[in-house]
Design an enzyme around this catalytic site. Structure first.
Site, short mmCIF file in Angstrom:
data_model
loop_
_atom_site.label_atom_id
_atom_site.label_comp_id
_atom_site.label_asym_id
_atom_site.label_seq_id
_atom_site.Cartn_x
_atom_site.Cartn_y
_atom_site.Cartn_z
N GLU A 35 -5.69 -6.92 2.80
CA GLU A 35 -4.73 -7.45 1.82
C GLU A 35 -3.93 -8.63 2.33
O GLU A 35 -2.69 -8.64 2.26
CB GLU A 35 -3.82 -6.33 1.33
N GLU A 43 -10.17 0.59 -1.40
CA GLU A 43 -9.04 1.45 -1.77
C GLU A 43 -8.99 1.57 -3.28
O GLU A 43 -9.29 0.61 -4.00
CB GLU A 43 -7.69 0.89 -1.29
C1 BG6 Z 1 -2.50 -0.84 -0.33
C2 BG6 Z 1 -2.41 -0.80 1.17
O1 BG6 Z 1 -1.82 -1.95 -0.79
O2 BG6 Z 1 -1.89 0.18 -1.04
C3 BG6 Z 1 -2.16 0.57 1.75
O3 BG6 Z 1 -3.54 -1.39 1.76
C4 BG6 Z 1 -1.13 1.30 0.91
O4 BG6 Z 1 -1.75 0.40 3.09
C5 BG6 Z 1 -1.72 1.46 -0.49
O5 BG6 Z 1 -0.73 2.53 1.42
C6 BG6 Z 1 -0.83 2.24 -1.43
O6 BG6 Z 1 0.45 1.70 -1.49
P1 BG6 Z 1 1.73 2.57 -1.23
O7 BG6 Z 1 2.86 1.59 -1.29
O8 BG6 Z 1 1.78 3.57 -2.31
O9 BG6 Z 1 1.57 3.16 0.11
#
Ligand code: BG6
Length: 470
Positions: free
Chosen positions: A167, A371
């Site tokens: 990211e 993700e």
């Molecule tokens: C992504 C990241 O943006 O979102 C992760 O790569 C992150 O590291 C995930 O944990 C979810 O976001 P959050 O803020 O709910 O942890």
């Protein structure tokens, strides 16, 4: 099942059904076995929210976690390497114990038939390098290349899938929130500084991708961005233009550079107007043109909505660079058609379909979801977690991915967030994403015992049926 059935085209053979984590969010042991401090170890967490010192304690539970992942049927595990375990200060001599941890983890995965998908850098930059200027200085390119080369030396014989930087776009746009923005020592203009850092990341990745191809012709390597489409709130032309602006600023600028070695004109103009163009060397973009990533990895959680700035959008928010919009370019707004999670994130499975076909059309590379997931305050009751809301979310996204495959999108894998519960970027352990529950809360670490959630058994079935039983 006839030819028009929704399940008519299955996911390709060898599809990488996996799950993801990142080092600082899952490992814990933040100062053990010689590990040095990173940005995330220095991050100030909101009152009552845990830091990352123990996280899910995977450092001490990795064998158990890998065994559970194997039981779930995972074909791939996407995790990141903590730069500060390999080089405690970011550079210098390799820390043997840190290197051994990933050696063991990779071997354990391979012994269980799980493909390691390795992110080199996921938000946890070494403080030792930050003190020398961090990504703001041109030397940062060499530091990253040396680190990446060391990972190739250590693990290149076994790792076939590499992700360079997680990211990069959100680090640029929301770095203050994620804890990844640190102004350079001579910073006069924060916007210029962050885009300078970003430019160094572009060049560094281009070199690392080329080096990977040179050394390991069979390995695959690519960037991992967070790609989400901005929709115009109405069909008014000014709203459509606002959405175009936002899409270039959030998505295309990065992919145009990393995949094609091209400058995105909308973003160039935005930066030029604000005296924020990064300083480039003459052949930087030539180098990017030579990189040729093997795939586009992307994280997808939600979509965005925006309208034309009516003049109420202020300059930069104190916490992030885009916040509720960018003056004169777009104004973020709520999408009236979408529901949201407990944490206010829009749920938009069709948005994944929309993103996939745009990526396929623009860049024509294989796609890997690194993700996708639902953050929720899960409850452990009598050793069970009934997370039907997560199953529903994931099933709808997989269905949209399948639809994209049917249309011709070349997906090679799906690694939702997250394999096990871990600490969220800003909301602690309470905001859970895992298939496996980790028993601890913000203040009480208990034993970090693992429990299989309902989604664990559901995903097992999905993988077994190669995505046909949702
Ligand atoms: C992504 C990241 O943006 O979102 C992760 O790569 C992150 O590291 C995930 O944990 C979810 O976001 P959050 O803020 O709910 O942890």
């Amino acid at each position: 099942m006839n030819g028009n059935s929704p399940m008519s085209k299955a996911f390709p053979k060898g599809f990488l059904w996996g799950a993801s984590t990142s080092a600082y969010q899952v490992e814990g042991a933040s100062r053990e076995d010689g590990k040095g401090p990173s940005w995330q170890d220095e991050k100030v967490m909101p009152e009552g929210t845990t830091d990352f010192a123990v996280a899910a304690d995977q450092y001490h539970h990795y064998k158990e976690d890998v065994a559970l992942m194997a039981q779930m049927g995972l074909k791939a595990y996407r995790f990141s390497i903590a730069w500060t375990r390999i080089f405690p200060q970011g550079d210098g001599a390799v820390n043997p114990k840190g290197a051994a941890y990933y050696d063991n983890l990779i071997n354990e995965l391979l012994a269980h038939g799980i493909e390691p998908v390795v992110t080199m850098f996921h938000f946890d930059y070494p403080m030792g390098l930050q003190k020398k200027g961090g990504w703001s200085v041109r030397e940062s390119i060499d530091w990253f290349c040396r680190y990446a080369n060391t990972l190739f030396d250590l693990y290149g014989d076994r790792v076939k899938y590499w992700l360079t930087i997680n990211e990069q776009n959100l680090q640029t746009l929301y770095g203050k929130l994620i804890g990844t923005f640190h102004a350079g020592a001579d910073c006069q203009n924060e916007l210029q500084d962050i885009y300078q850092q970003n430019h160094h990341m572009f060049v560094a990745q281009a070199r690392v991708i080329q080096e990977c191809h040179r050394r390991f012709p069979d390995a695959k390597i690519g960037p991992a961005l967070n790609v989400a489409l901005a929709y115009p709130l109405t069909p008014k032309t000014e709203d459509v233009l606002a959405a175009q602006n936002y899409n270039s600023i959030r998505n295309w600028y990065y992919l145009d550079a990393l995949v094609r070695g091209e400058r995105n004109q909308i973003v160039r103009k935005y930066l030029e107007d604000r005296g924020a163009l990064p300083i480039e060397e003459a052949d930087d973009y030539d180098e990017m043109k030579k990189a040729h990533p093997d795939f586009i990895a992307f994280n997808y959680y939600n979509s965005l909505c925006c309208e034309a700035d009516d003049g109420s959008t202020q300059g930069m928010d104190a916490k992030v660079f885009v916040a509720r919009g960018i003056k004169g370019l777009f104004k973020g707004c709520k999408n009236p058609y979408l529901e949201t999670t407990q944490y206010g994130w829009e749920i938009d499975p069709e948005g994944l379909f929309a993103v996939a076909r745009q990526l396929q059309e623009r860049y024509g590379l294989p796609l890997l979801v690194t993700e996708n997931g639902l953050g929720n305050r899960d409850e452990l009751v009598d050793g069970r977690v009934h997370d039907s809301y997560r199953i529903d979310y994931l099933a709808k996204h997989i269905e949209m991915m399948r639809r994209a495959v049917e249309e011709g999108c070349n997906f090679i894998g799906y690694c939702p967030w997250s394999a096990v519960d871990l600490v969220s970027t800003t909301k602690g352990i309470t905001k859970r994403y895992g298939f496996i529950y980790v028993d601890r809360d913000e203040t009480d670490l208990r034993q970090c015992r693992r429990y299989r959630k309902d989604s664990f058994y559901w995903y097992q079935k999905v993988i077994r049926s190669n995505g046909t039983e949702l």
